[in-house]
Design a protein around this motif. Structure first.
Motif, PDB file in Angstrom:
ATOM      1  N   PHE A  52     -64.508 -35.931  -7.617  1.00  0.00           N
ATOM      2  CA  PHE A  52     -64.849 -34.699  -8.845  1.00  0.00           C
ATOM      3  C   PHE A  52     -64.531 -35.107 -10.047  1.00  0.00           C
ATOM      4  N   ALA A  72     -69.741 -24.060 -15.549  1.00  0.00           N
ATOM      5  CA  ALA A  72     -69.394 -24.118 -14.252  1.00  0.00           C
ATOM      6  C   ALA A  72     -67.933 -24.635 -13.976  1.00  0.00           C
ATOM      7  N   ASN A  73     -67.484 -25.469 -15.170  1.00  0.00           N
ATOM      8  CA  ASN A  73     -66.110 -25.621 -15.148  1.00  0.00           C
ATOM      9  C   ASN A  73     -65.203 -24.445 -15.611  1.00  0.00           C
ATOM     10  N   LEU A  76     -64.912 -22.395 -12.680  1.00  0.00           N
ATOM     11  CA  LEU A  76     -63.878 -23.223 -11.610  1.00  0.00           C
ATOM     12  C   LEU A  76     -62.528 -22.965 -12.150  1.00  0.00           C
ATOM     13  N   THR A 106     -64.974 -27.244  -0.262  1.00  0.00           N
ATOM     14  CA  THR A 106     -65.815 -26.758  -1.564  1.00  0.00           C
ATOM     15  C   THR A 106     -65.939 -27.852  -2.634  1.00  0.00           C
ATOM     16  N   TYR A 107     -65.454 -28.861  -2.551  1.00  0.00           N
ATOM     17  CA  TYR A 107     -65.787 -30.040  -3.313  1.00  0.00           C
ATOM     18  C   TYR A 107     -67.220 -30.510  -3.112  1.00  0.00           C
ATOM     19  N   TYR A 110     -69.784 -28.116  -4.662  1.00  0.00           N
ATOM     20  CA  TYR A 110     -69.922 -28.514  -6.018  1.00  0.00           C
ATOM     21  C   TYR A 110     -70.856 -29.508  -6.265  1.00  0.00           C
ATOM     22  N   SER A 113     -74.374 -28.777  -5.904  1.00  0.00           N
ATOM     23  CA  SER A 113     -75.060 -28.063  -6.743  1.00  0.00           C
ATOM     24  C   SER A 113     -75.327 -28.686  -8.054  1.00  0.00           C
ATOM     25  N   ALA A 126     -74.771 -23.838  -9.837  1.00  0.00           N
ATOM     26  CA  ALA A 126     -73.725 -24.765 -10.359  1.00  0.00           C
ATOM     27  C   ALA A 126     -72.527 -23.729 -10.657  1.00  0.00           C
ATOM     28  N   ALA A 129     -70.723 -22.420  -7.188  1.00  0.00           N
ATOM     29  CA  ALA A 129     -70.339 -23.563  -6.739  1.00  0.00           C
ATOM     30  C   ALA A 129     -69.039 -23.839  -7.481  1.00  0.00           C
ATOM     31  N   GLY A 130     -68.789 -23.570  -8.902  1.00  0.00           N
ATOM     32  CA  GLY A 130     -67.763 -23.923  -9.522  1.00  0.00           C
ATOM     33  C   GLY A 130     -66.483 -22.984  -9.252  1.00  0.00           C
ATOM     34  N   LEU A 133     -65.204 -23.487  -6.069  1.00  0.00           N
ATOM     35  CA  LEU A 133     -64.163 -24.752  -6.046  1.00  0.00           C
ATOM     36  C   LEU A 133     -63.025 -24.528  -6.589  1.00  0.00           C
TER      37      LEU A 133
END
Length: 471
Positions: A52, A72-73, A76, A106-107, A110, A113, A126, A129-130, A133
């Motif tokens: 990641f 996404a981050n 996250l 979950t990684y 991500y 995505s 994304a 998924a973030g 994650l």
């Protein structure tokens, strides 16, 4: 060691094996040794957060437009902030296998995505998924923190943290090679190819499977015959109460600035140094050395924190001083590098074959060195606050939760195009503020090993009892 640590050791005495049960300590390479178990959690993190990190280090998740990766981050780290704090309690209830495997899975989603985004350019997958994650990362890092800080002997925690950090960041090194090799001839490409994301997914899936090899703390035995901890898994109500107490714990409050700062600088370094200054293949190469520098930094600071002086407190003071001096020099270099360019005046992207590549490359390498030294130092201090995995899982979870809250803010700061010079100054200031508070924490809460035994004679007796068990 505090009262909580004492309780855990007393539990060791109560749960000591009887009859013919043996705690073999003939080799430090045995499966139930702290060395092997810390190595295994390092390999798990090599495959999952290591990959990641390589993906994030590309800038924009390997995309020309960083907006999707930034959003996404943000999702996250928002959920990570919540589950980072809750993760220690969840780990204490579920144990390592369920907690780590759920986190690792979950990684894979991500990375997948962004494979989807490569074709459809839809952010929703994304971002979702973030968010998932963030939940998984909270679980994984709380468990990792408990293992890394509780399993090693008290006088070798810096060494084991360095071992973990080196293995973990080798994932970033290998992960950096993946986009470098697969995109080597795509010098004008804007986004990485599908094979890059698939490579990341394969490693992450392997890490999920490997997480089942981690032993629970009651089955791990140190070389002197003592157990790391041997207590029954906690209850939801107990963990909820203990987590709430963390927000009133003065030790945790002193760590808050360091926790907030420790991932805040990633968006600036990945997007606005590596992402803006270098072309696609060079960004991959830079990540190889960024995460390689982390290995060097963690080993160096680990040696200082374990071997520089006989007194544990003095080692803590020296370690903080070394990181503070080096950090000031590196951020000063970053300031000199940042002044010539802005969002409105972007530089031409450099390739690793150009002479002008050298200066910015050394700076980016140094950022990686400082990151590892800073975080290893904080983990060492957390590990010196207690010895049992239950307490340290909560402390580590709190650290990761606050860290992730800071990161969530940082990724949105970058999305809103805050001036680059302002971002650098804030990052520099946050790390600088944390140093005197960490020194105060060492003064007030970290004791030399011999004093801990003198002030808690019951623990010394229990240790002796456990040694008898092993012989």
């Amino acid at each position: 060691m505090g009262v909580e640590g004492s309780a855990a050791v007393v539990a060791d005495e109560e749960k000591a094996p009887s009859g013919g049960e043996s705690l073999s300590t003939r080799s430090r390479f045995r499966y139930n040794s702290p060395l092997v178990q810390v190595t295994l959690i390092g390999l798990v993190c090599f495959c999952c957060p290591g990959m990641f990190n390589a993906l994030s280090g590309m800038g924009g998740g390997g995309q020309v437009d960083p907006t999707a990766a930034n959003n996404a981050n943000t999702a996250l780290y928002t959920t990570f902030a919540i589950f980072g704090i809750l993760g220690g309690g969840i780990y204490n209830v579920l144990g390592p296998h369920l907690t780590l495997a759920a986190g690792c899975s979950t990684y894979v989603l991500y990375a997948g995505s962004f494979l989807y985004y490569n074709h459809h350019k839809h952010q929703a997958f994304a971002i979702a998924a973030g968010a998932l994650l963030g939940v998984g990362a909270g679980l994984l890092w709380a468990g990792e923190g408990a293992i890394m800080t509780a399993y090693p002997p008290p006088n070798r925690k810096g060494t084991y943290i360095s071992l973990f950090w080196s293995i973990f960041n080798m994932g970033g090194v290998i992960g950096g090679l993946i986009p470098f090799i697969l995109n080597y001839h795509r010098t004008e490409a804007a986004s990485v190819n599908d094979a890059t994301y698939i490579g990341f997914m394969i490693f992450m899936a392997a890490g999920t499977v490997l997480s089942f090899a981690i032993l629970p703390p009651n089955k791990v035995v140190r070389d002197d015959g003592t157990r790391c901890t041997n207590v029954k898994y906690s209850s939801v109500s107990t963990e909820a109460a203990e987590i709430l107490k963390l927000f009133l714990n003065w030790k945790m409050l002193l760590i808050v600035p360091a926790s907030w700062a420790s991932n805040f600088f990633y968006s600036y370094q990945f997007n606005n140094v590596n992402g803006l200054l270098f072309n696609l293949r060079t960004r991959g190469l830079n990540n190889v050395f960024y995460w390689g520098a982390q290995m060097v930094g963690s080993i160096g600071i680990g040696y200082v924190l374990d071997f520089s002086f006989k007194s544990r407190r003095m080692r803590g003071f020296v370690g903080i001083g070394v990181v503070a001096l080096l950090g000031t020099a590196i951020w000063g270099g970053g300031l000199a590098n940042q002044i010539p360019y802005t969002h409105d005046k972007l530089p031409r992207k450099l390739d690793f074959k150009e002479p002008a590549f050298a200066g910015p490359f050394v700076l980016y390498f140094s950022y990686g060195l400082l990151d590892a030294m800073f975080q290893s130092m904080v983990y060492w201090i957390i590990g010196a606050l207690a010895d049992d995995s239950q307490t340290l899982s909560r402390y580590s979870g709190f650290y990761k939760g606050v860290q992730s809250a800071g990161a969530a803010v940082a990724w949105q700061v970058d999305t809103h195009k805050v001036p680059l010079l302002s971002q650098l100054i804030v990052n520099w200031s946050l790390t600088t503020i944390s140093y005197p508070l960490l020194i105060l924490l060492v003064i007030l809460a970290v004791k030399d090993e011999n004093k801990s035994i003198e002030e808690n004679p019951k623990e010394a007796n229990v240790t002796a009892s456990n040694k008898d068990i092993s012989t």
